[in-house]
Design a protein around this motif. Structure first.
Motif, short mmCIF file in Angstrom:
data_model
loop_
_atom_site.label_atom_id
_atom_site.label_comp_id
_atom_site.label_asym_id
_atom_site.label_seq_id
_atom_site.Cartn_x
_atom_site.Cartn_y
_atom_site.Cartn_z
N GLY A 58 0.81 -1.22 0.00
CA GLY A 58 0.00 0.00 0.00
C GLY A 58 0.84 1.26 0.00
N PRO A 59 1.81 1.40 -0.94
CA PRO A 59 2.74 2.53 -0.89
C PRO A 59 2.35 3.74 -1.74
CG PRO A 59 3.49 0.98 -2.55
CD PRO A 59 2.17 0.44 -2.02
N THR A 60 1.14 3.74 -2.30
CA THR A 60 0.82 4.77 -3.29
C THR A 60 0.08 5.98 -2.71
OG1 THR A 60 -1.24 3.62 -3.88
CG2 THR A 60 0.74 3.09 -5.16
N SER A 61 -0.26 5.95 -1.43
CA SER A 61 -0.95 7.09 -0.82
C SER A 61 -0.82 7.03 0.69
CB SER A 61 -2.44 7.12 -1.21
OG SER A 61 -3.10 5.97 -0.71
N GLY A 62 -1.13 8.13 1.34
CA GLY A 62 -1.23 8.17 2.80
C GLY A 62 0.03 7.74 3.53
N ILE A 63 -0.16 6.97 4.58
CA ILE A 63 0.95 6.53 5.43
C ILE A 63 1.94 5.70 4.62
CG2 ILE A 63 1.56 5.08 7.40
CD1 ILE A 63 -1.11 5.84 8.67
N GLY A 64 1.44 4.83 3.75
CA GLY A 64 2.33 3.97 2.97
C GLY A 64 3.25 4.76 2.07
N GLU A 65 2.71 5.78 1.41
CA GLU A 65 3.54 6.62 0.55
C GLU A 65 4.60 7.35 1.37
OE1 GLU A 65 3.04 10.20 -2.79
OE2 GLU A 65 1.37 9.65 -1.47
#
Length: 226
Positions: A58-65
């Motif tokens: 989940g690296p594409t938005s929010g905390i993950g990014e």
């Protein structure tokens, strides 16, 4: 008129309340000290301590990014796992343009874990990390939808998708990455939970979400890694 000292001697309840307040303040300060020490200490060399690569779901938005960008800033190569190829490409290019690290992307709809399509994506992930010095796994991916609704108001498949992402994915991705860490004798797994599992008992209308996000906190593998 009585002076202040005489008044205090006449009011023991005041002394009791003041003592309780002082003890509570001291307890708060004591709990904050580890966080303050963490802020003041020299940043850890993540590559040296854990390994050259990190896997982030989940690296594409929010905390993950934010986590992906910070890990790249700290010098780690990244395996980025998410369902949207275009967004994965965007974050990969952003990192490559700004940091001297490598990136690999794995397109994986995590709501399909434990299905034939999910099994194929899991094999791709395993093939991607094979041979890499993966020292850090960030299980960040999570689903909060459906939001504030009663259980019977949504099709059961919506709840199953949430459970797959929030619970099953964390288990299967960890199981795919962990053996390499154990073999190398080092590594760390970071599981992102939610305050909803702590703030209110059962968290009405969000009970499935809160229960599934409680799992990351209770999954303890600290005794496995060196």
């Amino acid at each position: 008129m009585m002076c202040g000292d005489a008044l205090l001697r006449q009011e023991p309840w005041f002394i009791s309340l003041a003592t309780i307040g002082a003890l509570y303040s001291a307890a708060v300060v004591f709990r904050l000290l580890p966080h303050l020490a963490l802020l003041l200490r020299r940043p850890t060399d993540l590559r040296h301590r854990y390994g050259a690569w990190a896997v982030v779901t989940g690296p594409t938005s929010g905390i993950g990014e934010s986590l992906a960008l910070e890990l790249a800033r700290r010098g780690l190569n990244l395996v980025l796992v998410g369902r949207d190829p275009a967004k994965l490409q965007d974050i990969s290019e952003t990192i490559s343009k700004t940091r001297a690290v490598q990136t690999k992307t794995v397109v994986f709809d995590l709501s399909l874990v434990a299905t034939p399509q999910g099994d194929e994506a899991m094999r791709r992930l395993q093939e991607t990390v094979e041979g890499l010095d993966v020292g850090l796994l960030v299980n960040n991916a999570g689903v909060a939808k459906p939001c504030a609704v009663y259980l019977h108001e949504m099709d059961v498949e919506a709840w199953v998708r949430m459970i797959r992402v929030n619970l099953w994915t964390l288990t299967e991705v960890t199981a795919a990455v962990l053996p390499g860490m154990v073999q190398r004798g080092r590594g760390a797994v970071v599981n992102i939970g939610s305050g909803s599992s702590e703030a209110i008992p059962s968290f009405p209308l969000y009970s499935v979400y809160a229960a599934s996000k409680r799992y990351p906190k209770t999954l303890d593998i600290s005794g496995i890694l060196v």
